[in-house]
Design an enzyme around this catalytic site. Structure first.
Site, PDB file in Angstrom:
ATOM      1  N   GLU A  44       0.791  -1.239   0.000  1.00 30.74           N
ATOM      2  CA  GLU A  44       0.000   0.000   0.000  1.00 30.74           C
ATOM      3  C   GLU A  44       0.824   1.291   0.000  1.00 30.74           C
ATOM      4  OE1 GLU A  44      -3.329  -2.625   0.314  1.00 30.74           O
ATOM      5  OE2 GLU A  44      -1.422  -2.744   1.289  1.00 30.74           O
ATOM      6  N   TYR A  75       3.403   2.116   1.948  1.00 28.24           N
ATOM      7  CA  TYR A  75       4.020   2.512   3.215  1.00 28.24           C
ATOM      8  C   TYR A  75       5.538   2.285   3.141  1.00 28.24           C
ATOM      9  CZ  TYR A  75      -0.726   2.820   5.108  1.00 28.24           C
ATOM     10  OH  TYR A  75      -2.033   3.163   5.335  1.00 28.24           O
ATOM     11  N   GLN A  89     -18.368   5.614   3.404  1.00 27.23           N
ATOM     12  CA  GLN A  89     -18.850   6.877   3.944  1.00 27.23           C
ATOM     13  C   GLN A  89     -18.712   7.012   5.452  1.00 27.23           C
ATOM     14  OE1 GLN A  89     -22.486   7.098   0.853  1.00 27.23           O
ATOM     15  NE2 GLN A  89     -22.567   8.676   2.410  1.00 27.23           N
TER      16      GLN A  89
END
Length: 622
Positions: A18, A20, A195
């Site tokens: 990801e 990192y 959301q």
């Protein structure tokens, strides 16, 4: 890792993907070191391998070490497939127990977990690594696994040894138990909207879930009524039923997200709920949203509502009256008379109502443009619910969530689909993902290539129309869309090559031909859009006529006004916020039997936590 072991954990996962720190060591563009940790890939992967070896040395042979390995970086400077395989072998040799799959850097411009991503779309690199047989430790597939059926299919096809999920446990913490006991239809499915989970986390709010507002608020809700599941283990997914003398007969007008949320929670508590809707089906605005390409998962929320409402109806706590329109006269005639001492025992009468919940939703806002009565002018309701015929050149007035949804619908909708029908191949092709493992980072290299208009039309995901997406406000269109998903909607429309986005618009008038006349640049420029249709997506207004009528009657000593509670879009129409609607419905249901909860003071929200306060404070310093 040592502290985790001391705290009683069986293992840890090392985040090697990801984008990192470990990812940055592995990739040649971000690793510019000239020492033993830079240069060749063998040097660049020393850092993660030494981490694994150190954990294994300190924590012993039985401690679980999972390494999350990025099999698709989805950035141009990412790892090649050969490098991924070399790293996987090194990770196993270093002592890892399991390899989990990582997909995409956070900087990647390819959606990887949003609802528009097909289920299991990124399982293919895990399957490829497994099929090559170069490692013996278990491999885990991840990203957009949210249903037992998708998981079972992946395992049966030997895509992976295990499947990783996160957000689905926020949506339904009992997903595994329900699956094991053959109740998959009762699973509250994660719709991948982000959301209330990731969007909250990025602004310091407590993560939760749009379809399950209880998530991460269990202790808070236990102060109200929550006694089951996570607290005692005696019940599953239920609130403890109230004593009979605390139960009410409640009428709910509107079976959209807010009304369904209230009705289900109130029925769980033991109230008797009569749920009315003039439509023949539940769901309200969700029945339009589910038709938008990329929002097929909304079908699952409607399925969950339907199954649970029917369950509570069979138990005698709920009565659904669909195809029934309620008037103010009906509300008055069904209201219990407190002076006559009507009992609250639900066995006495299901026809009399103690309190009314108004969840009647919203109406489209009229932007009052001269010439709007032209027959070529449509509302989003005409298109999504009424299946109105729309031409090839279309102007969309309004660039909020509904405007963007309408654009997706007009560009790509051919037929209504369920989530399991969405093509993974089309998705990967649209976003330039290399499913053949030929390019660095897993992105197809289109450098130097050119695409003709004919080739675009032959594309499996070619747009059907030419659109203008218009916004009164100056600035980026869709600025108020989801924090982690708004960029996807904008990129999808931009990638189509079929949408012109225009901001700072003044709508002058619509002429006799149905053409839209605009003023731009503070009136310095005029433009005429010669379109076949204009679709109005200019926001919504509260549909709360019954509340207003009840308030007007209050002057004549009517009892109705102080027993009508408005929720959802009827309470606040802005942005058609399903998260707010579902949360509001549930929280009011938990307190509706409290006499201190009166109309106008009936909205309850999660308290602001220290992380959110810190985030808001830090923003002021920027």
């Amino acid at each position: 890792a040592t502290l985790a072991q001391q705290a009683g954990y069986d293992g840890v996962e090392v985040m090697g993907s990801e984008g990192y720190l470990i990812s940055q060591f592995l990739c040649q563009t971000t690793n510019t070191r000239t020492d033993q940790y830079g240069g060749s890939f063998e040097n660049r992967m020393k850092f993660p391998l030494e981490i694994i070896q150190s954990i294994r040395d300190v924590c012993g042979p039985s401690f679980i070490v999972i390494f999350r390995l990025s099999l698709l970086d989805l950035v141009s400077h990412g790892m090649t497939w050969e490098e991924c395989k070399l790293l996987a072998q090194g990770v196993e040799d270093a002592g890892a127990t399991i390899i989990n799959t990582g997909i995409g850097w956070h900087e990647a411009r390819v959606p990887t977990i949003a609802t528009s991503v097909p289920r299991g779309a990124f399982a293919f690199p895990t399957q490829q690594l497994r099929s090559e047989g170069i490692v013996d430790i278990p491999l885990v597939a991840t990203n957009r696994f949210n249903s037992p059926q998708t998981i079972e299919q992946a395992l049966e096809e030997e895509t992976a040894d295990m499947i990783s999920m996160a957000r689905p446990f926020l949506a339904d913490p009992y997903i595994m138990k329900k699956s094991r006991t053959g109740r998959t239809d009762e699973i509250n499915t994660c719709i991948g909207c982000n959301q209330a989970c990731l969007d909250h986390a990025f602004v310091g709010k407590t993560a939760s879930c749009l379809v399950n507002p209880r998530a991460c608020h269990e202790l808070e809700l236990s102060k109200n009524a929550f006694r089951g599941g996570l607290r005692t283990g005696q019940q599953e997914d239920h609130f403890e039923r109230l004593n009979p003398d605390q139960r009410l007969n409640i009428g709910v007008i509107g079976a959209g997200p807010a009304g369904c949320s209230f009705a289900m929670t109130a029925a769980q508590l033991g109230h008797h709920v009569t749920l009315y809707d003039k439509a023949s089906e539940i769901g309200g605005q969700f029945n339009m949203a589910k038709r938008v390409p990329g929002k097929e998962e909304f079908y699952e929320t409607l399925r969950y509502f339907h199954v649970m409402l029917n369950k509570y109806q069979q138990e005698g706590f709920l009565d659904m009256q669909l195809g029934t329109e309620i008037t103010l006269e009906d509300m008055n005639s069904l209201l219990t008379d407190r002076d006559e001492g009507e009992t609250n025992n639900i066995s006495s009468s299901h026809t009399k109502i103690d309190k009314w919940i108004l969840a009647s939703g919203v109406d489209p806002r009229n932007p009052q443009i001269p010439g709007m009565d032209h027959p070529s002018v449509l509302s989003y309701v005409d298109v999504l619910r009424g299946n109105a015929k729309v031409g090839r050149n279309v102007a969309i007035i309004g660039a909020g969530g509904i405007g963007f949804d309408m654009a997706e619908f007009l560009l790509y909708h051919t037929k209504d689909q369920r989530a399991t029908d969405v093509s993974i191949d089309n998705f990967l092709e649209e976003w330039g993902v290399d499913s053949k493992h030929q390019y660095r980072g897993g992105l197809v290299d289109n450098t130097g290539s050119s695409t003709t208009e004919e080739e675009v039309q032959q594309h499996s995901h070619a747009p059907h129309r030419q659109l203008y997406l218009l916004q009164r406000k100056k600035g980026k269109l869709g600025a108020n869309l989801g924090k982690t998903t708004g960029w996807i909607h904008r990129a999808s429309l931009n990638n189509s090559g079929a949408v012109e986005m225009i901001h700072g618009v003044k709508y002058d008038h619509i002429d006799e031909h149905g053409h839209l006349h605009l003023s731009l640049n503070d009136g310095k420029e005029q433009r005429v859009l010669k379109v076949d249709n204009i679709v109005i997506c200019a926001g919504q207004v509260e549909k709360n006529e019954l509340q207003l009528q009840a308030q007007q009657e209050q002057a004549t000593s009517s009892m109705l006004a102080d027993r009508v509670y408005t929720i959802g879009g009827a309470y606040q129409a802005g942005e058609l916020d399903a998260k707010r609607a579902i949360d509001m419905g549930m929280r009011l249901a938990l307190k509706i039997n409290d006499d201190s909860v009166i109309p106008g003071q009936h909205k309850f929200e999660a308290p602001i936590g220290p992380e959110q306060k810190l985030y808001e404070w830090s923003k002021k310093l920027m």
